[in-house]
Design a protein around this motif. Structure first.
Motif, PDB file in Angstrom:
ATOM      1  N   SER A 115     -25.517  38.146-106.785  1.00  0.00           N
ATOM      2  CA  SER A 115     -25.153  39.564-106.776  1.00  0.00           C
ATOM      3  C   SER A 115     -24.829  39.957-105.340  1.00  0.00           C
ATOM      4  N   ILE A 116     -23.596  40.416-105.101  1.00  0.00           N
ATOM      5  CA  ILE A 116     -23.154  40.727-103.743  1.00  0.00           C
ATOM      6  C   ILE A 116     -22.620  42.145-103.672  1.00  0.00           C
ATOM      7  N   GLY A 117     -23.111  42.902-102.721  1.00  0.00           N
ATOM      8  CA  GLY A 117     -22.577  44.225-102.432  1.00  0.00           C
ATOM      9  C   GLY A 117     -22.166  44.287-100.977  1.00  0.00           C
ATOM     10  N   TRP A 118     -21.262  45.218-100.645  1.00  0.00           N
ATOM     11  CA  TRP A 118     -20.833  45.304 -99.250  1.00  0.00           C
ATOM     12  C   TRP A 118     -20.462  46.724 -98.872  1.00  0.00           C
ATOM     13  N   ALA A 284     -26.464  55.948 -98.110  1.00  0.00           N
ATOM     14  CA  ALA A 284     -27.525  56.324 -99.055  1.00  0.00           C
ATOM     15  C   ALA A 284     -27.257  55.740-100.435  1.00  0.00           C
ATOM     16  N   LEU A 285     -25.990  55.774-100.853  1.00  0.00           N
ATOM     17  CA  LEU A 285     -25.607  55.216-102.155  1.00  0.00           C
ATOM     18  C   LEU A 285     -25.892  53.719-102.221  1.00  0.00           C
ATOM     19  N   VAL A 286     -25.463  52.996-101.207  1.00  0.00           N
ATOM     20  CA  VAL A 286     -25.631  51.539-101.198  1.00  0.00           C
ATOM     21  C   VAL A 286     -27.105  51.164-101.173  1.00  0.00           C
ATOM     22  N   LEU A 287     -27.894  51.874-100.375  1.00  0.00           N
ATOM     23  CA  LEU A 287     -29.326  51.574-100.304  1.00  0.00           C
ATOM     24  C   LEU A 287     -30.026  51.909-101.616  1.00  0.00           C
ATOM     25  N   ARG A 305     -31.305  37.353-110.014  1.00  0.00           N
ATOM     26  CA  ARG A 305     -30.327  36.612-109.227  1.00  0.00           C
ATOM     27  C   ARG A 305     -30.533  36.929-107.758  1.00  0.00           C
ATOM     28  N   PRO A 306     -30.227  35.981-106.866  1.00  0.00           N
ATOM     29  CA  PRO A 306     -30.260  36.311-105.439  1.00  0.00           C
ATOM     30  C   PRO A 306     -29.293  37.457-105.152  1.00  0.00           C
ATOM     31  N   ARG A 307     -29.684  38.346-104.242  1.00  0.00           N
ATOM     32  CA  ARG A 307     -28.854  39.502-103.908  1.00  0.00           C
ATOM     33  C   ARG A 307     -28.516  39.467-102.425  1.00  0.00           C
ATOM     34  N   LEU A 308     -27.265  39.776-102.140  1.00  0.00           N
ATOM     35  CA  LEU A 308     -26.776  39.813-100.772  1.00  0.00           C
ATOM     36  C   LEU A 308     -26.164  41.179-100.488  1.00  0.00           C
ATOM     37  N   LEU A 309     -26.385  41.676 -99.273  1.00  0.00           N
ATOM     38  CA  LEU A 309     -25.727  42.887 -98.785  1.00  0.00           C
ATOM     39  C   LEU A 309     -24.934  42.514 -97.540  1.00  0.00           C
ATOM     40  N   LEU A 310     -23.638  42.812 -97.548  1.00  0.00           N
ATOM     41  CA  LEU A 310     -22.762  42.530 -96.421  1.00  0.00           C
ATOM     42  C   LEU A 310     -22.420  43.859 -95.756  1.00  0.00           C
ATOM     43  N   GLN A 336     -30.881  39.538 -99.143  1.00  0.00           N
ATOM     44  CA  GLN A 336     -30.501  38.937 -97.875  1.00  0.00           C
ATOM     45  C   GLN A 336     -29.382  39.794 -97.279  1.00  0.00           C
ATOM     46  N   VAL A 337     -29.503  40.135 -96.008  1.00  0.00           N
ATOM     47  CA  VAL A 337     -28.582  41.070 -95.371  1.00  0.00           C
ATOM     48  C   VAL A 337     -27.781  40.348 -94.292  1.00  0.00           C
ATOM     49  N   TRP A 338     -26.460  40.556 -94.325  1.00  0.00           N
ATOM     50  CA  TRP A 338     -25.552  40.020 -93.310  1.00  0.00           C
ATOM     51  C   TRP A 338     -24.904  41.193 -92.603  1.00  0.00           C
ATOM     52  N   LEU A 339     -25.057  41.252 -91.272  1.00  0.00           N
ATOM     53  CA  LEU A 339     -24.550  42.364 -90.484  1.00  0.00           C
ATOM     54  C   LEU A 339     -23.638  41.850 -89.380  1.00  0.00           C
ATOM     55  N   THR A 340     -22.701  42.690 -88.964  1.00  0.00           N
ATOM     56  CA  THR A 340     -21.843  42.370 -87.831  1.00  0.00           C
ATOM     57  C   THR A 340     -21.948  43.457 -86.780  1.00  0.00           C
ATOM     58  N   GLY A 341     -21.685  43.081 -85.527  1.00  0.00           N
ATOM     59  CA  GLY A 341     -21.675  44.032 -84.429  1.00  0.00           C
ATOM     60  C   GLY A 341     -21.034  43.418 -83.209  1.00  0.00           C
TER      61      GLY A 341
END
Length: 368
Positions: A115-118, A284-287, A305-310, A336-341
């Protein structure tokens, strides 16, 4: 969670491997270094066109042979490892290839494993964008809870294309053929519409439990583009044939659904709010959605299922207070969270527990 990720000839990444992941995974580098490309590669481990919605032919590296590959080692809640892969071959650049544990699989089946959200900067305009963009956003939320939603949406889209083709033909379409296609639209469309309505109702209930601060609380409403029961939708399609034949397209059905969003504290349409308020509502919606999916899964009402947030550049325009609140909410969940900066400073609160990679010119080096 993703334990290992490999990119081959993917945009500016010739050969990139990321290993030793954590709950928080931070990609740091200058603009254009290839950070978002890594997130895009991960997003393609789900049905659909990924977070950029790019055509497959536009993805391969310009220095490659016209093909690309993305593969990942996935650890499931039961502890069993699963290998996922997707890409295209130079010989058939228009056909997406998907493998699960080395065996070919339809792309729609990816939703059964992950399950992937971004959230990306391009989504900051979601509330002033087209209704189609909000429907795609909503369908991504539904897919996180219902893996079969992708199949229903795909069936609906195919049937709509066929009906529109008949409606736009110079010759009058065969009523019996229209009957058959409209039955497909009614069956798949009802499943899609009801899943969307259920998600919005669940999410709205979850949002009501949240405080107004630190993120502006949105209020959601579902406006269906037609009847949501199969028999009623089929009847509406039959009755609308003359009007839609003149328009040469289908004007009734879930492809016309709308997601209405208001800022609860002001009782104001989200589209009329400031850019900062819109960003806060989107976060707020995504969280809230992430928490909802986790709660339902724990209660036996959702898939385990494993869940990922991009989250692409999500901290760039948040003040320190809201950044701290965001990281704390993410820390409370199991995704699991993937962040960019572009720099480490905004992520000081999580660098001690994050896997950190430095991205430069399409290469990735582990820093922490």
């Amino acid at each position: 969670m993703l334990e290992r990720l490999l990119l081959s000839r993917f945009r500016n990444h010739r050969e990139t491997a990321l290993e030793g992941t954590a709950q928080f995974n931070l990609l740091v580098g200058e603009n254009g270094a290839g950070k978002t490309n890594v997130l895009e590669a991960i997003s393609l481990l789900s049905p659909g066109r990924g977070l950029r919605r790019a055509a497959l032919a536009d993805v391969p590296s310009q220095q490659g042979d016209g093909g690309f590959g993305v593969s990942a080692a996935l650890i499931t809640p039961g502890g069993d490892p699963v290998r996922l892969g997707t890409g295209i071959s130079p010989e058939r650049p228009g056909r997406r290839l998907v493998q699960v544990n080395g065996a070919e699989s339809p792309a729609l089946r990816l939703a059964e494993w992950l399950s992937i959200g971004w959230l990306t900067p391009a989504m900051d305009r979601l509330f002033v964008d087209s209704a189609g963009a909000r429907r795609r956003f909503l369908d991504r939320l539904v897919l996180a809870l219902r893996p079969d939603h992708a199949a229903h949406a795909s069936r609906l889209e195919s049937a709509l294309r066929e009906r529109n083709k008949l409606l736009s033909d110079d010759r009058a379409p065969d009523p019996r053929w229209l009957d058959a296609i409209e039955q497909q639209i009614a069956e798949a469309g009802a499943m899609v519409a009801q899943a969307r309505a259920d998600m919005i109702a669940r999410l709205e209930a979850r949002l009501l439990d949240l405080p107004e601060a630190p993120f502006a609380r949105p209020s959601l409403a579902y406006e269906p583009g037609g009847p949501t029961e199969p028999e009623a939708l089929a009847q509406a399609l039959r009755e609308s044939r003359p009007r839609e034949r003149a328009a040469q397209r289908t004007l009734t059905g879930p492809h016309r659904d709308e997601l209405r969003v208001m800022m609860a504290g002001k009782d104001q349409p989200a589209a009329d709010c400031s850019t900062g308020e819109q960003k806060a509502m989107l976060i707020a919606l995504v969280l809230a959605h992430s928490q909802l999916v986790e709660e339902l899964a724990k209660g036996g009402q959702g898939e385990q299922r494993p869940r990922l947030l991009l989250l692409d550049e999500v901290a760039a325009h948040l003040d320190p207070f809201r950044r701290a609140a965001l990281f704390e909410r993410l820390r409370e969940g199991s995704a699991q969270v993937w962040l960019t900066g572009t720099e480490l400073a905004p992520f000081d609160a999580i660098t001690g527990e994050a896997a950190v990679w430095r991205v430069s010119g399409g290469s990735v080096v582990r820093e922490l």
